[in-house]
Design a protein around this motif. Structure first.
Motif, PDB file in Angstrom:
ATOM      1  N   HIS A  82       0.752  -1.231  -0.050  1.00 29.42           N
ATOM      2  CA  HIS A  82       0.143   0.112   0.020  1.00 29.42           C
ATOM      3  C   HIS A  82       0.926   1.277   0.044  1.00 29.42           C
ATOM      4  N   GLN A  83       2.144   1.170   0.249  1.00 32.84           N
ATOM      5  CA  GLN A  83       2.942   2.109   0.370  1.00 32.84           C
ATOM      6  C   GLN A  83       3.406   2.614  -0.892  1.00 32.84           C
ATOM      7  N   ILE A  84       3.204   1.979  -1.911  1.00 33.62           N
ATOM      8  CA  ILE A  84       3.884   2.155  -3.400  1.00 33.62           C
ATOM      9  C   ILE A  84       3.134   3.391  -3.906  1.00 33.62           C
ATOM     10  N   ILE A 188      10.761   1.756   1.961  1.00 34.95           N
ATOM     11  CA  ILE A 188       9.453   1.280   1.908  1.00 34.95           C
ATOM     12  C   ILE A 188       9.213   0.480   3.101  1.00 34.95           C
ATOM     13  N   GLY A 189       7.914   0.845   3.664  1.00 33.84           N
ATOM     14  CA  GLY A 189       7.803   0.057   5.101  1.00 33.84           C
ATOM     15  C   GLY A 189       7.854   0.800   6.125  1.00 33.84           C
ATOM     16  N   THR A 222      -2.310   4.094   8.719  1.00 34.41           N
ATOM     17  CA  THR A 222      -1.064   3.592   7.838  1.00 34.41           C
ATOM     18  C   THR A 222      -1.411   3.099   6.600  1.00 34.41           C
ATOM     19  N   ASN A 223      -2.469   2.315   6.520  1.00 39.72           N
ATOM     20  CA  ASN A 223      -2.768   1.412   5.176  1.00 39.72           C
ATOM     21  C   ASN A 223      -3.026   2.593   3.962  1.00 39.72           C
ATOM     22  N   GLY A 241      -8.597   1.728  -3.063  1.00 42.73           N
ATOM     23  CA  GLY A 241      -8.510   0.611  -4.055  1.00 42.73           C
ATOM     24  C   GLY A 241      -7.396   0.573  -4.812  1.00 42.73           C
ATOM     25  N   ASP A 242      -6.507   0.781  -3.795  1.00 46.33           N
ATOM     26  CA  ASP A 242      -5.059   0.454  -4.700  1.00 46.33           C
ATOM     27  C   ASP A 242      -4.610  -0.805  -4.700  1.00 46.33           C
TER      28      ASP A 242
END
Ligand code: BTN
Length: 261
Positions: A82-84, A188-189, A222-223, A241-242
Motif C-alpha cells: 500500500h505504500q507504493i 518502503i515500509g 497507515t494503510n 482501492g489501490d
C-alpha cells in the motif's frame, strides 16, 4: 529536448530503461517486463500513450512531447504494498517543490495538485503469480506542458510549465523524479514514508464527498485509508482501492494481470 533511448540512458545510467515513442500504456509494458524478470528500479518511459490508463477505468491522456509517462518496477514485500502509491505521490510532489512551485499538495488518495489543480496521477498495479506477489508497477503521469483547452479537464488540470512559467526539460525532470524514487524506495515500509505522504495531504480537515460518503476527512490510517466523520458522528474508513486491496487477478487465459482499482 526530445526524448530518446540514448539520451535517457545517458542521463539515467545505470538504471535499466526502456523508452518508446508511442505505446498503448507504459504500465502494460512494464508489467510484461516485470514478468520477464526486470529488476527493481527498472523503468518504462514513453513520449506518447495512446491508451494511457487512469484510476477507475478512466483514460489518461499523454500526447507526444508534453508530459511524462513513466512506469517503475518495484518488488515490495506484500505487507508494504500500500505504500507504493504513497511513494508515487511523494516523489511527484517533491519534483514540483524542487521547481519552487508553491502550493503543492496531495488530494487523497493520490492526486498531486498545484493550487488545487491536478498535475499528476498515480496508478500502481500489482502483478501476481497465483497468490504470490511478483512485483508492482508504479505508473506515474505528470503534465508538463499539456494544452487542456477544450477538454473535459480544462478547469481541473494543470501543468508544471504553467506553474513555473518556464520551459522545462523532461529528461531533467525524470532524472530528479527517479532520484527521489531511489531515496523513498529504500524506505518502503517505514513510518517516515507514511508521514511524508500524510504531511502533503490537503484533504485532512476538509469536507469531502467520496463515493456517496459525505463528511469531514479527519485522518488517514497507515494503510492509506481515509477516515471520514459523517454528520451523524459515525466514522467511515474509505479505501483508495489501490494495489493493497486488489485480489489475485487473472485474465481470461489465466495469466496474472495487475489491477489498480
Ligand atoms: C489517475 O487516474 O489519476 C492515474 C493516472 C496514471 C497515468 C499513468 S501515465 C503512466 C502510466 N501508464 C498508464 O497507462 N497509466 C499510468
Amino acid at each position: 529536448m526530445e526524448l530518446s533511448q540514448k539520451r535517457l540512458q545517458q542521463a539515467l545510467a545505470p538504471r535499466a530503461i526502456r523508452y518508446y515513442e508511442s505505446v498503448a500504456s507504459t504500465n502494460d509494458l512494464a508489467k510484461a517486463w516485470l514478468i520477464e524478470g526486470a529488476s527493481t528500479g527498472s523503468v518504462v518511459i514513453a513520449d506518447e500513450q495512446r491508451k494511457g490508463r487512469g484510476r477507475k477505468g478512466r483514460i489518461w491522456y499523454t500526447p507526444s512531447n508534453v508530459a511524462l509517462a513513466v512506469s517503475l518496477i518495484l518488488h515490495p514485500k506484500l505487507e508494504y504494498v500500500h505504500q507504493i502509491s504513497m511513494l508515487g505521490g511523494i516523489v511527484v510532489a517533491e519534483l514540483a517543490a524542487y521547481l519552487h512551485i508553491p502550493d503543492v499538495g496531495i488530494k487523497w488518495a493520490n492526486d498531486v495538485q498545484l493550487a488545487g489543480k491536478k498535475v499528476s496521477g498515480i496508478l500502481p498495479e500489482a502483478v501476481w503469480d497465483d497468490n504470490q506477489l511478483r512485483g508492482v508497477v508504479l505508473g506515474m503521469g505528470v503534465n508538463v506542458r499539456n494544452d487542456f483547452r477544450g477538454t473535459d479537464v480544462e478547469h481541473t488540470a494543470t501543468t508544471l510549465e504553467s506553474a513555473t512559467n518556464e520551459s522545462l526539460n523532461r529528461i531533467e525532470l525524470l532524472n530528479y523524479l527517479l532520484s527521489r524514487v531511489d531515496v523513498w524506495s529504500a524506505q518502503i515500509g517505514s513510518k517516515a514514508l507514511f508521514e511524508a505522504w500524510k504531511g502533503r495531504l490537503t484533504t485532512l480537515g476538509q469536507r469531502v464527498e467520496i463515493e456517496g460518503i459525505v463528511g469531514e476527512a479527519v485522518d488517514v490510517m497507515t494503510n492509506g485509508a481515509l477516515l471520514v466523520k459523517q454528520d451523524d458522528g459515525t466514522m467511515q474508513h474509505l479505501f483508495a482501492g489501490d494495489v493493497s486491496l486488489t485480489g489475485v487477478a487473472k485474465d481470461t487465459d489465466g495469466n496474472p494481470t495487475g489491477l489498480g482499482d
